[in-house]
Scaffold this active site. Structure first.
Site, mmCIF file in Angstrom:
data_model
loop_
_atom_site.group_PDB
_atom_site.id
_atom_site.type_symbol
_atom_site.label_atom_id
_atom_site.label_comp_id
_atom_site.label_asym_id
_atom_site.label_seq_id
_atom_site.Cartn_x
_atom_site.Cartn_y
_atom_site.Cartn_z
ATOM 1 N N GLU A 115 -73.032 39.611 75.833
ATOM 2 C CA GLU A 115 -73.846 40.819 75.623
ATOM 3 C C GLU A 115 -73.774 41.217 74.153
ATOM 4 O O GLU A 115 -72.706 41.536 73.647
ATOM 5 C CB GLU A 115 -73.320 41.946 76.528
ATOM 6 C CG GLU A 115 -73.825 43.324 76.187
ATOM 7 C CD GLU A 115 -75.339 43.406 76.081
ATOM 8 O OE1 GLU A 115 -76.026 43.047 77.048
ATOM 9 O OE2 GLU A 115 -75.833 43.817 75.003
ATOM 10 N N LYS A 116 -74.917 41.214 73.484
ATOM 11 C CA LYS A 116 -74.919 41.403 72.031
ATOM 12 C C LYS A 116 -74.485 42.786 71.570
ATOM 13 O O LYS A 116 -74.136 42.962 70.410
ATOM 14 C CB LYS A 116 -76.289 41.066 71.453
ATOM 15 C CG LYS A 116 -77.415 41.971 71.906
ATOM 16 C CD LYS A 116 -78.700 41.600 71.170
ATOM 17 C CE LYS A 116 -79.871 42.420 71.610
ATOM 18 N NZ LYS A 116 -80.572 41.817 72.750
ATOM 19 N N HIS A 117 -74.490 43.781 72.449
ATOM 20 C CA HIS A 117 -74.135 45.127 72.015
ATOM 21 C C HIS A 117 -72.639 45.420 72.048
ATOM 22 O O HIS A 117 -72.178 46.352 71.403
ATOM 23 C CB HIS A 117 -74.841 46.169 72.890
ATOM 24 C CG HIS A 117 -76.298 46.260 72.623
ATOM 25 N ND1 HIS A 117 -77.219 45.547 73.335
ATOM 26 C CD2 HIS A 117 -76.989 46.958 71.692
ATOM 27 C CE1 HIS A 117 -78.424 45.805 72.877
ATOM 28 N NE2 HIS A 117 -78.321 46.659 71.876
ATOM 29 N N HIS A 136 -77.551 40.864 66.809
ATOM 30 C CA HIS A 136 -78.303 42.055 67.194
ATOM 31 C C HIS A 136 -79.317 42.343 66.089
ATOM 32 O O HIS A 136 -79.011 42.154 64.914
ATOM 33 C CB HIS A 136 -77.351 43.242 67.367
ATOM 34 C CG HIS A 136 -78.042 44.472 67.856
ATOM 35 N ND1 HIS A 136 -78.705 45.331 67.012
ATOM 36 C CD2 HIS A 136 -78.201 44.957 69.108
ATOM 37 C CE1 HIS A 136 -79.235 46.305 67.741
ATOM 38 N NE2 HIS A 136 -78.943 46.103 69.007
ATOM 39 N N HIS A 170 -84.602 49.353 65.044
ATOM 40 C CA HIS A 170 -83.608 48.941 66.046
ATOM 41 C C HIS A 170 -82.370 48.397 65.331
ATOM 42 O O HIS A 170 -82.441 47.346 64.688
ATOM 43 C CB HIS A 170 -84.241 47.856 66.932
ATOM 44 C CG HIS A 170 -83.369 47.403 68.058
ATOM 45 N ND1 HIS A 170 -83.643 46.280 68.790
ATOM 46 C CD2 HIS A 170 -82.213 47.926 68.587
ATOM 47 C CE1 HIS A 170 -82.712 46.115 69.727
ATOM 48 N NE2 HIS A 170 -81.832 47.093 69.617
ATOM 49 N N CYS A 222 -76.051 51.663 69.563
ATOM 50 C CA CYS A 222 -77.358 51.109 69.197
ATOM 51 C C CYS A 222 -78.380 52.231 69.335
ATOM 52 O O CYS A 222 -78.379 52.941 70.346
ATOM 53 C CB CYS A 222 -77.720 49.942 70.124
ATOM 54 S SG CYS A 222 -79.451 49.436 69.964
ATOM 55 N N HIS A 280 -80.326 51.138 72.545
ATOM 56 C CA HIS A 280 -79.626 50.735 73.779
ATOM 57 C C HIS A 280 -78.318 51.466 74.022
ATOM 58 O O HIS A 280 -77.516 51.035 74.857
ATOM 59 C CB HIS A 280 -79.426 49.217 73.782
ATOM 60 C CG HIS A 280 -80.725 48.471 73.712
ATOM 61 N ND1 HIS A 280 -81.137 47.766 72.603
ATOM 62 C CD2 HIS A 280 -81.742 48.386 74.611
ATOM 63 C CE1 HIS A 280 -82.336 47.252 72.829
ATOM 64 N NE2 HIS A 280 -82.728 47.614 74.030
HETATM 65 FE FE FE Z 1 -79.939 47.270 70.675
#
Ligand code: FE
Length: 130
Positions: free
Chosen positions: A15-17, A45, A51, A115, A118
């Site tokens: 999961e990139k976050h 990310h 973003h 983020c 997100h």
């Molecule tokens: Fe994001």
């Protein structure tokens, strides 16, 4: 709903976050320890005006104490904003930070990240101090 429920947890490899905490598993008491936290090391990310990762914090909860201590606060404030337009700016702050800490006892490191699209994320890591 408490804000704790808004922090999402996930494996940073998938999961990139999820923030990545890099710190030794063990450390000697009262000796400087380098700790880094970042987002996107395994899965990149986006870093655009629209973003991006806005901040990362690092906290420490000693085993013998009830409350956590905030160790480091890092805001990433350049994401291509420019008079020429979004993403036309000359600088993009990458979501990477470091701090150095002397510990007196074992505990758990927590990194939190945000983020702008997100939301809130967290990762934990143990550090054994002797
Ligand atoms: Fe994001």
């Amino acid at each position: 709903m408490g804000i704790g429920e808004l922090y999402q947890q996930a494996d940073w490899k998938a999961e990139k976050h999820a923030p990545i905490i890099e710190a030794p598993d063990t450390a000697s008491a009262d000796t400087p320890v380098l700790i880094s936290a970042s987002v996107g090391k395994e899965i990149g990310h986006p870093n655009t005006t629209e973003h991006h990762i806005a901040w990362i914090e690092i906290h420490f909860k000693p085993d013998s104490e009830k409350f956590a201590h905030q160790l480091s606060v890092n805001r990433f404030t350049a994401h291509g904003e420019s008079a020429k337009g979004a993403n036309e700016g000359a600088a993009f702050t990458e979501p990477v930070c470091q701090t150095t800490v002397r510990f007196k006892e074992s505990g758990t490191l927590y990194s939190t990240s945000y983020c702008n699209i997100h939301g809130l994320w967290e990762t934990q890591k143990r550090i054994e101090v002797s």
